[in-house]
Design a protein around this motif. Structure first.
Motif, PDB file in Angstrom:
ATOM      1  N   THR A 102      16.542 -20.929 -11.642  1.00  0.00           N
ATOM      2  CA  THR A 102      16.783 -22.326 -11.282  1.00  0.00           C
ATOM      3  C   THR A 102      15.583 -23.193 -11.619  1.00  0.00           C
ATOM      4  OG1 THR A 102      18.238 -21.625  -9.474  1.00  0.00           O
ATOM      5  CG2 THR A 102      17.376 -23.873  -9.376  1.00  0.00           C
ATOM      6  N   GLN A 103      14.381 -22.696 -11.316  1.00  0.00           N
ATOM      7  CA  GLN A 103      13.174 -23.464 -11.595  1.00  0.00           C
ATOM      8  C   GLN A 103      13.002 -23.689 -13.093  1.00  0.00           C
ATOM      9  OE1 GLN A 103       9.673 -21.755  -9.883  1.00  0.00           O
ATOM     10  NE2 GLN A 103       8.346 -23.466 -10.464  1.00  0.00           N
ATOM     11  N   ALA A 104      13.438 -22.720 -13.913  1.00  0.00           N
ATOM     12  CA  ALA A 104      13.335 -22.855 -15.366  1.00  0.00           C
ATOM     13  C   ALA A 104      14.442 -23.742 -15.942  1.00  0.00           C
ATOM     14  CB  ALA A 104      13.397 -21.484 -16.024  1.00  0.00           C
ATOM     15  N   GLY A 105      15.390 -24.153 -15.092  1.00  0.00           N
ATOM     16  CA  GLY A 105      16.504 -24.971 -15.562  1.00  0.00           C
ATOM     17  C   GLY A 105      17.636 -24.167 -16.158  1.00  0.00           C
ATOM     18  N   ALA A 106      17.557 -22.823 -16.044  1.00  0.00           N
ATOM     19  CA  ALA A 106      18.541 -21.979 -16.720  1.00  0.00           C
ATOM     20  C   ALA A 106      19.873 -21.929 -15.990  1.00  0.00           C
ATOM     21  CB  ALA A 106      17.984 -20.569 -16.886  1.00  0.00           C
ATOM     22  N   THR A 107      19.879 -22.025 -14.662  1.00  0.00           N
ATOM     23  CA  THR A 107      21.152 -21.936 -13.939  1.00  0.00           C
ATOM     24  C   THR A 107      22.050 -23.121 -14.270  1.00  0.00           C
ATOM     25  OG1 THR A 107      20.050 -22.952 -12.026  1.00  0.00           O
ATOM     26  CG2 THR A 107      20.272 -20.559 -12.026  1.00  0.00           C
ATOM     27  N   ARG A 108      21.458 -24.281 -14.460  1.00  0.00           N
ATOM     28  CA  ARG A 108      22.260 -25.449 -14.839  1.00  0.00           C
ATOM     29  C   ARG A 108      22.911 -25.226 -16.207  1.00  0.00           C
ATOM     30  NH1 ARG A 108      18.628 -28.724 -14.093  1.00  0.00           N
ATOM     31  NH2 ARG A 108      19.157 -29.628 -12.087  1.00  0.00           N
ATOM     32  N   LEU A 109      22.165 -24.597 -17.109  1.00  0.00           N
ATOM     33  CA  LEU A 109      22.707 -24.305 -18.431  1.00  0.00           C
ATOM     34  C   LEU A 109      23.792 -23.233 -18.367  1.00  0.00           C
ATOM     35  CD1 LEU A 109      19.395 -24.337 -20.504  1.00  0.00           C
ATOM     36  CD2 LEU A 109      21.229 -26.031 -20.603  1.00  0.00           C
ATOM     37  N   ILE A 110      23.640 -22.252 -17.468  1.00  0.00           N
ATOM     38  CA  ILE A 110      24.677 -21.224 -17.292  1.00  0.00           C
ATOM     39  C   ILE A 110      25.971 -21.859 -16.794  1.00  0.00           C
ATOM     40  CG2 ILE A 110      25.352 -19.231 -15.899  1.00  0.00           C
ATOM     41  CD1 ILE A 110      22.446 -18.292 -16.031  1.00  0.00           C
ATOM     42  N   LEU A 111      25.876 -22.754 -15.813  1.00  0.00           N
ATOM     43  CA  LEU A 111      27.067 -23.424 -15.296  1.00  0.00           C
ATOM     44  C   LEU A 111      27.721 -24.273 -16.377  1.00  0.00           C
ATOM     45  CD1 LEU A 111      28.882 -24.016 -12.899  1.00  0.00           C
ATOM     46  CD2 LEU A 111      27.337 -25.891 -12.247  1.00  0.00           C
ATOM     47  N   LEU A 112      26.902 -24.967 -17.158  1.00  0.00           N
ATOM     48  CA  LEU A 112      27.436 -25.750 -18.275  1.00  0.00           C
ATOM     49  C   LEU A 112      28.145 -24.835 -19.268  1.00  0.00           C
ATOM     50  CD1 LEU A 112      27.784 -28.212 -20.110  1.00  0.00           C
ATOM     51  CD2 LEU A 112      25.424 -27.860 -20.897  1.00  0.00           C
ATOM     52  N   ALA A 113      27.534 -23.684 -19.567  1.00  0.00           N
ATOM     53  CA  ALA A 113      28.150 -22.744 -20.511  1.00  0.00           C
ATOM     54  C   ALA A 113      29.496 -22.256 -20.004  1.00  0.00           C
ATOM     55  CB  ALA A 113      27.221 -21.561 -20.755  1.00  0.00           C
ATOM     56  N   LEU A 114      29.601 -22.014 -18.694  1.00  0.00           N
ATOM     57  CA  LEU A 114      30.870 -21.558 -18.113  1.00  0.00           C
ATOM     58  C   LEU A 114      31.957 -22.609 -18.279  1.00  0.00           C
ATOM     59  CD1 LEU A 114      32.641 -19.673 -16.404  1.00  0.00           C
ATOM     60  CD2 LEU A 114      31.622 -20.703 -14.360  1.00  0.00           C
ATOM     61  N   VAL A 115      31.655 -23.841 -17.868  1.00  0.00           N
ATOM     62  CA  VAL A 115      32.660 -24.907 -17.955  1.00  0.00           C
ATOM     63  C   VAL A 115      32.988 -25.213 -19.420  1.00  0.00           C
ATOM     64  CG1 VAL A 115      33.146 -27.325 -17.416  1.00  0.00           C
ATOM     65  CG2 VAL A 115      31.936 -25.889 -15.751  1.00  0.00           C
ATOM     66  N   ASN A 116      31.972 -25.234 -20.256  1.00  0.00           N
ATOM     67  CA  ASN A 116      32.177 -25.561 -21.666  1.00  0.00           C
ATOM     68  C   ASN A 116      32.939 -24.461 -22.400  1.00  0.00           C
ATOM     69  OD1 ASN A 116      31.516 -27.511 -23.845  1.00  0.00           O
ATOM     70  ND2 ASN A 116      30.440 -25.762 -24.716  1.00  0.00           N
ATOM     71  N   SER A 117      32.852 -23.223 -21.898  1.00  0.00           N
ATOM     72  CA  SER A 117      33.558 -22.107 -22.529  1.00  0.00           C
ATOM     73  C   SER A 117      35.039 -22.084 -22.176  1.00  0.00           C
ATOM     74  CB  SER A 117      32.922 -20.772 -22.109  1.00  0.00           C
ATOM     75  OG  SER A 117      31.613 -20.660 -22.598  1.00  0.00           O
ATOM     76  N   LEU A 118      35.416 -22.700 -21.069  1.00  0.00           N
ATOM     77  CA  LEU A 118      36.813 -22.629 -20.625  1.00  0.00           C
ATOM     78  C   LEU A 118      37.792 -23.203 -21.647  1.00  0.00           C
ATOM     79  CD1 LEU A 118      36.494 -23.385 -16.808  1.00  0.00           C
ATOM     80  CD2 LEU A 118      37.484 -21.326 -17.840  1.00  0.00           C
ATOM     81  N   PRO A 119      37.538 -24.378 -22.246  1.00  0.00           N
ATOM     82  CA  PRO A 119      38.504 -24.878 -23.240  1.00  0.00           C
ATOM     83  C   PRO A 119      38.672 -23.939 -24.420  1.00  0.00           C
ATOM     84  CG  PRO A 119      37.012 -26.636 -22.552  1.00  0.00           C
ATOM     85  CD  PRO A 119      36.467 -25.363 -21.981  1.00  0.00           C
ATOM     86  N   VAL A 120      37.559 -23.404 -24.948  1.00  0.00           N
ATOM     87  CA  VAL A 120      37.650 -22.479 -26.072  1.00  0.00           C
ATOM     88  C   VAL A 120      38.333 -21.183 -25.650  1.00  0.00           C
ATOM     89  CG1 VAL A 120      36.324 -21.153 -27.773  1.00  0.00           C
ATOM     90  CG2 VAL A 120      35.596 -23.457 -27.144  1.00  0.00           C
ATOM     91  N   ALA A 121      38.054 -20.747 -24.406  1.00  0.00           N
ATOM     92  CA  ALA A 121      38.690 -19.528 -23.912  1.00  0.00           C
ATOM     93  C   ALA A 121      40.207 -19.687 -23.839  1.00  0.00           C
ATOM     94  CB  ALA A 121      38.131 -19.183 -22.530  1.00  0.00           C
ATOM     95  N   ILE A 122      40.662 -20.827 -23.369  1.00  0.00           N
ATOM     96  CA  ILE A 122      42.102 -21.066 -23.259  1.00  0.00           C
ATOM     97  C   ILE A 122      42.742 -21.122 -24.634  1.00  0.00           C
ATOM     98  CG2 ILE A 122      43.847 -22.754 -22.564  1.00  0.00           C
ATOM     99  CD1 ILE A 122      42.033 -23.441 -20.182  1.00  0.00           C
ATOM    100  N   THR A 123      42.144 -21.879 -25.547  1.00  0.00           N
ATOM    101  CA  THR A 123      42.734 -22.006 -26.880  1.00  0.00           C
ATOM    102  C   THR A 123      42.661 -20.686 -27.653  1.00  0.00           C
ATOM    103  OG1 THR A 123      40.639 -22.910 -27.703  1.00  0.00           O
ATOM    104  CG2 THR A 123      42.343 -24.479 -27.052  1.00  0.00           C
TER     105      THR A 123
END
Length: 420
Positions: A219-240
């Protein structure tokens, strides 16, 4: 001079990094795109049952992927062994999956689940190792070199998906029986063994180890925010990805064009990677994603209004959405890797969590959309009612569009120091 020679020598290994990425990407296509149709049509498994099975396998990943990352960090001298174990699992698993359809159908869900756990575990091991060792495989652990090796890696991914997308069609044209899945499985297995032999040198480099860390460190490195973004951003591609063959063959009635359209999509993604890397170098990650994401949104909107048989329209959508995916492929993992390197954190365990986030998106896609389609009467490969096809249209185009808008808002909210 000696340091420059070492850098050049290390860069000479980058094509082998591409080769390892190629077989992993080629493995991902049948697991995420061909599997839903293969299991439903060839094995006779219902869409709701298949969705539940894929979610259950992801629950295994919930524990497994971080443990794989921990093991890679804990035993750095065994990285060659991990690399060979991953390709070995693929070499065994794909022939079992695609050449033993009758046995899998008779063995029921337990037999299919066992083969899929083997394949997904091998795939996870290879992906976590490849992405987690970015600093080790790069000539120097600096942002420019991490971006450079990311471009080589994603170029290999592109070649792999093109190979896997074309192979079933090519094998059938060469005389393979049925839909070509049996020959497909054997070819992938043989390719995995060959890649294991050819890529041995990249795993013999000294490992660059980071410090152990906790979720607080991430979290301090800012990585958890990027992980959450990756999860949400992956959902559209995952569905298609899950619904691609259904949409092309059942909704658009373009069964013979499915392979070429897949190639066009991923070719657009791969060719756009160097462009996005260059743009990100000038504008930063956030601004580049804000340029790319509207392309994906426009593609989803366009797909929703296509009529059956509109090959040209969907080809243009594949080009636009593929180019948008290219930005996601190179920028988000590079931002994550840079954040870990700056904080001197162990990358493999972190990429185990990153890998799980991406695969959780795929599992959620299958678990949510496949049962919903079955509930609305959709049956793959059969004549479907307008209501069933409309449900497929909403699942493939409308829902991913909404999710991509959420991801766009998350990119806007990224702090400047994490987004550049």
């Amino acid at each position: 001079m000696a340091e420059a020679a070492v850098i050049e020598q290390t860069r000479g290994l980058y094509p082998r990094v591409s080769l390892y990425a190629l077989i992993l990407a080629a493995a991902g296509i049948p697991l995420y795109i061909h599997l839903p149709r293969y299991a439903s049509v060839e094995l006779g498994i219902g869409l709701a049952t298949l969705g539940g099975l894929l979610l259950a396998i992801r629950l295994v990943d919930l524990v497994q992927d971080p443990l794989i990352g921990w093991a890679i960090d804990r035993f750095p001298r065994f990285q060659l062994g991990f690399a060979l174990l991953a390709v070995g699992g693929l070499a065994v698993g794909f022939p079992l999956l695609f050449t033993r359809a009758e046995a899998l159908a008779q063995g029921g869900m337990a037999a299919l689940a066992a083969v899929l756990v083997l394949l997904f575990s091998a795939y996870s091991l290879g992906m976590i190792l490849l992405y987690g060792r970015s600093a080790t495989l790069a000539s120097t652990p600096t942002s420019p070199e991490l971006m450079r090796i990311a471009a080589w890696r994603e170029a290999g991914m592109l070649a792999g998906v093109i190979m896997a997308a074309l192979l079933p069609t090519l094998l059938v044209a060469m005389g393979a029986a049925g839909s070509g899945y049996g020959a497909f499985g054997l070819t992938l297995g043989a390719a995995a063994l060959l890649v294991g032999v050819l890529t041995r040198p990249i795993w013999q480099r000294p490992v660059i180890q980071g410090a152990r860390f906790s979720l607080a460190d991430l979290t301090q490195a800012g990585a958890t925010r990027l992980i959450l973004l990756a999860l949400v951003n992956s959902l559209p591609v995952a569905i298609t990805s899950t619904l691609f063959l259904f949409f092309v063959e059942d909704r658009l009635q373009l069964a013979n064009a499915a392979g070429p359209l897949l190639v066009l999509f991923f070719l657009s993604a791969g060719l756009s990677v160097p462009l996005w890397a260059r743009v990100a170098g000038h504008l930063g990650g956030r601004k580049t994603l804000l340029i790319a994401m509207p392309l994906a949104i426009g593609g989803f909107v366009g797909a929703a209004f296509l009529s059956a048989g509109n090959l040209l329209g969907f080809a243009l959508i594949c080009v636009a959405s593929g180019a948008a995916l290219g930005a996601d492929m190179v920028i988000l993992p590079a931002l994550f890797s840079v954040s870990l390197t700056k904080a001197r954190l162990s990358a493999s365990l972190a990429f185990g969590i990153w890998s799980f986030a991406g695969k959780l998106a795929l599992a959620l896609a299958a678990f949510l959309v496949l049962p919903a389609l079955q509930t609305n009467g959709f049956v793959p490969g059969e004549t479907n009612t307008p209501e069933a096809l409309n449900a497929l249209n909403i699942a493939y185009a409308v829902v991913p569009c909404v999710l991509k808008l959420v991801a766009l808002a998350m990119v806007l909210a990224l702090p400047a120091e994490e987004a550049e």
